[in-house]
Design a protein around this motif. Structure first.
Motif, short mmCIF file in Angstrom:
data_model
loop_
_atom_site.label_atom_id
_atom_site.label_comp_id
_atom_site.label_asym_id
_atom_site.label_seq_id
_atom_site.Cartn_x
_atom_site.Cartn_y
_atom_site.Cartn_z
N GLN A 245 0.70 -1.14 0.04
CA GLN A 245 0.02 -0.19 0.13
C GLN A 245 0.85 1.25 0.21
OE1 GLN A 245 -3.67 0.10 0.08
NE2 GLN A 245 -2.59 1.82 -0.95
N VAL A 246 2.11 1.18 0.93
CA VAL A 246 2.82 2.45 0.88
C VAL A 246 3.53 2.61 -0.62
CG1 VAL A 246 4.73 3.09 1.91
CG2 VAL A 246 3.17 2.34 3.33
N ASP A 247 3.81 1.67 -1.19
CA ASP A 247 4.53 1.79 -2.43
C ASP A 247 3.45 2.41 -3.37
OD1 ASP A 247 6.80 1.03 -4.20
OD2 ASP A 247 5.56 -0.18 -5.09
N THR A 248 2.45 2.02 -3.23
CA THR A 248 1.15 2.36 -4.26
C THR A 248 1.12 3.85 -4.12
OG1 THR A 248 0.16 0.26 -4.58
CG2 THR A 248 -1.22 2.46 -5.15
N ASP A 249 0.94 4.32 -2.68
CA ASP A 249 0.86 5.91 -2.37
C ASP A 249 2.12 6.57 -2.58
OD1 ASP A 249 -1.41 5.18 -1.16
OD2 ASP A 249 -0.88 4.91 0.83
N LEU A 250 3.22 5.95 -2.70
CA LEU A 250 4.53 6.72 -2.96
C LEU A 250 4.59 6.95 -4.43
CD1 LEU A 250 7.32 7.92 -2.20
CD2 LEU A 250 8.40 5.55 -2.71
N LYS A 251 4.07 5.84 -5.12
CA LYS A 251 4.23 6.40 -6.82
C LYS A 251 2.98 7.32 -7.03
CE LYS A 251 5.84 1.72 -8.58
NZ LYS A 251 6.19 1.20 -7.15
N GLU A 252 1.94 7.45 -6.18
CA GLU A 252 0.94 8.67 -6.58
C GLU A 252 1.43 9.72 -6.23
OE1 GLU A 252 -2.92 10.38 -7.17
OE2 GLU A 252 -1.59 8.80 -8.24
N ALA A 253 1.99 9.94 -4.97
CA ALA A 253 2.60 11.14 -4.46
C ALA A 253 3.59 11.67 -5.54
CB ALA A 253 3.16 11.02 -3.06
N GLU A 254 4.57 10.68 -6.19
CA GLU A 254 5.41 11.38 -7.00
C GLU A 254 4.88 11.62 -8.40
OE1 GLU A 254 9.27 8.32 -5.77
OE2 GLU A 254 7.75 7.73 -7.10
N THR A 255 3.64 11.07 -8.59
CA THR A 255 3.06 11.64 -9.74
C THR A 255 2.47 12.90 -9.64
OG1 THR A 255 2.52 9.52 -10.47
CG2 THR A 255 1.15 11.15 -11.26
N ILE A 256 1.96 13.20 -8.52
CA ILE A 256 1.41 14.53 -8.02
C ILE A 256 2.19 15.58 -8.20
CG2 ILE A 256 -0.14 15.61 -6.15
CD1 ILE A 256 -1.42 12.96 -5.49
N ARG A 257 3.61 15.27 -7.39
CA ARG A 257 4.55 16.13 -7.28
C ARG A 257 4.94 16.81 -8.60
NH1 ARG A 257 10.04 13.67 -5.76
NH2 ARG A 257 9.77 12.68 -7.60
N ASP A 258 5.17 15.81 -9.67
CA ASP A 258 5.40 16.31 -10.98
C ASP A 258 4.45 17.21 -11.55
OD1 ASP A 258 7.59 14.65 -10.92
OD2 ASP A 258 6.89 12.97 -12.08
N ALA A 259 3.34 16.95 -11.35
CA ALA A 259 2.05 17.81 -11.91
C ALA A 259 2.06 19.14 -11.22
CB ALA A 259 0.72 17.17 -11.59
N LEU A 260 2.35 19.31 -10.04
CA LEU A 260 2.51 20.47 -9.39
C LEU A 260 3.53 21.31 -9.59
CD1 LEU A 260 1.62 19.30 -5.55
CD2 LEU A 260 0.11 20.59 -7.02
N ARG A 261 4.61 20.70 -9.78
CA ARG A 261 5.87 21.41 -10.47
C ARG A 261 5.56 22.00 -11.74
NH1 ARG A 261 10.88 17.75 -8.29
NH2 ARG A 261 10.73 18.25 -5.74
N ALA A 262 4.59 21.38 -12.54
CA ALA A 262 4.55 21.90 -13.90
C ALA A 262 3.60 23.04 -13.86
CB ALA A 262 3.85 20.82 -14.64
N VAL A 263 2.91 23.42 -12.62
CA VAL A 263 2.17 24.55 -12.57
C VAL A 263 3.03 25.84 -12.58
CG1 VAL A 263 0.36 25.67 -11.20
CG2 VAL A 263 0.37 23.24 -11.62
N PRO A 264 2.62 27.01 -13.45
CA PRO A 264 3.55 27.79 -13.43
C PRO A 264 3.21 28.71 -12.24
CG PRO A 264 2.18 27.75 -15.34
CD PRO A 264 1.59 26.87 -14.63
N ALA A 265 4.29 29.28 -11.51
CA ALA A 265 4.32 30.18 -10.21
C ALA A 265 3.40 31.42 -10.44
CB ALA A 265 5.62 30.51 -9.93
N ALA A 266 2.71 31.58 -9.51
CA ALA A 266 1.84 32.69 -9.42
C ALA A 266 2.31 33.88 -9.41
CB ALA A 266 0.94 32.53 -8.35
#
Length: 221
Positions: free
Chosen positions: A200-221
Motif C-alpha cells: 500500500q505504501v509503495d502504491t501511495d508513494l508512486k501516486e505522490a511522485e506523480t502529483i509532485r510532478d504535476a504540481l511542479r508543472a504549474v506556473p508560479a503565481a
C-alpha cells in the motif's frame, strides 16, 4: 524517509563486521627453524590469537544491535499509523489542490484501516506494543519531516511542500520495513501484515511522485 532492500552477501558482511576474523581462522603454517638471520624476525606476520569462531562454530557472530522484537515492530507500526493520520488530516484541511486533498484523504483511510487490522492482530496473539529506540527515532524523524508545513503559504507552496514531505515519509516507511522489520519479524501474521502495508505504501508513494510532478508543472503565481 522507492527504496529497495539491499543486503550484503554473508561473507562480505562478516568481513566488515569482524575484521581480522579470516586471518584468525587460518591455521598456522608449519613451524620454522629458529635460526635468526641478520636480526630480522623469523615470521614478520605471525598468526593472531585464536577466536571462538572455530570449525565447530563457524558463524559465531554477535547479535545485531538493531534487532527488534515483534512487540517493538508493532509499536513502530502503530506510531506510523497515528502520525500518518494526524499529518494527513491537517493537509486534507489546508490543501487547495483537489488531487492533493484526495491524496491526503486516501492516506488517512489507509492509516485507519491498517491500525484496525493491526489492533485485531495484537488481540489475537496477545502482542503488547513496546517502545524502543526505533520507535523513538521514527517519532523524531517524522516531526522533522513535517515541520516545514508550519511556514508554508497556503496554495501551491503548501501543497508541494506537503507532497514532498509525504514522499520522504513514505520512503522512510519502506526503508524501515525492508531493512529493520522484515529481517527481524517472527510472527507469520505480522510478516503478512508488513507485506500488506508495504504494498500500500509503495502504491501511495508512486501516486505522490506523480502529483509532485504535476504540481511542479504549474506556473508560479
Amino acid at each position: 524517509m522507492s527504496i529497495t532492500k539491499t543486503t550484503l552477501p554473508l561473507t562480505v558482511a562478516l568481513a566488515l563486521a569482524l575484521p581480522g576474523v579470516a586471518a584468525a581462522d587460518m591455521p598456522p603454517g608449519p613451524s620454522q627453524p629458529s635460526t635468526p638471520t641478520s636480526g630480522a624476525p623469523t615470521n614478520p606476520n605471525p598468526p593472531t590469537s585464536p577466536t571462538n569462531n572455530t570449525d565447530q562454530n563457524p558463524t559465531n557472530v554477535q547479535t545485531p544491535t538493531d534487532e527488534l522484537s515483534d512487540e517493538e515492530i508493532v509499536m513502530v507500526m502503530q506510531t506510523i499509523n497515528d502520525t500518518s493520520a494526524e499529518h494527513n488530516r491537517r493537509a486534507q484541511k489546508s490543501a487547495k489542490n483537489k488531487r492533493v486533498k484526495k491524496f491526503a484523504e486516501t492516506r488517512v483511510k489507509h492509516a485507519k484501516a491498517a491500525k484496525k487490522r493491526q489492533t485485531a492482530m495484537h488481540a489475537r496473539h496477545k502482542l503488547k506494543p513496546k517502545t524502543g529506540a526505533t520507535d523513538v527515532a521514527y517519532r523524531a524523524s517524522i516531526t522533522e519531516i513535517y515541520k516545514d508545513l508550519d511556514t508554508a503559504t497556503r496554495g501551491n507552496e503548501f501543497d508541494t511542500t506537503y507532497i514532498d514531505d509525504e514522499i520522504q515519509a513514505l520512503t522512510n516507511v519502506l526503508d524501515a520495513i525492508d531493512r529493520k522489520f522484515m529481517p527481524n519479524v517472527d510472527l507469520p501474521e505480522l510478516r503478512d501484515e508488513l507485506n500488506t502495508v508495504r504494498a500500500q505504501v509503495d502504491t501511495d508513494l508512486k501516486e505522490a511522485e506523480t502529483i509532485r510532478d504535476a504540481l511542479r508543472a504549474v506556473p508560479a503565481a
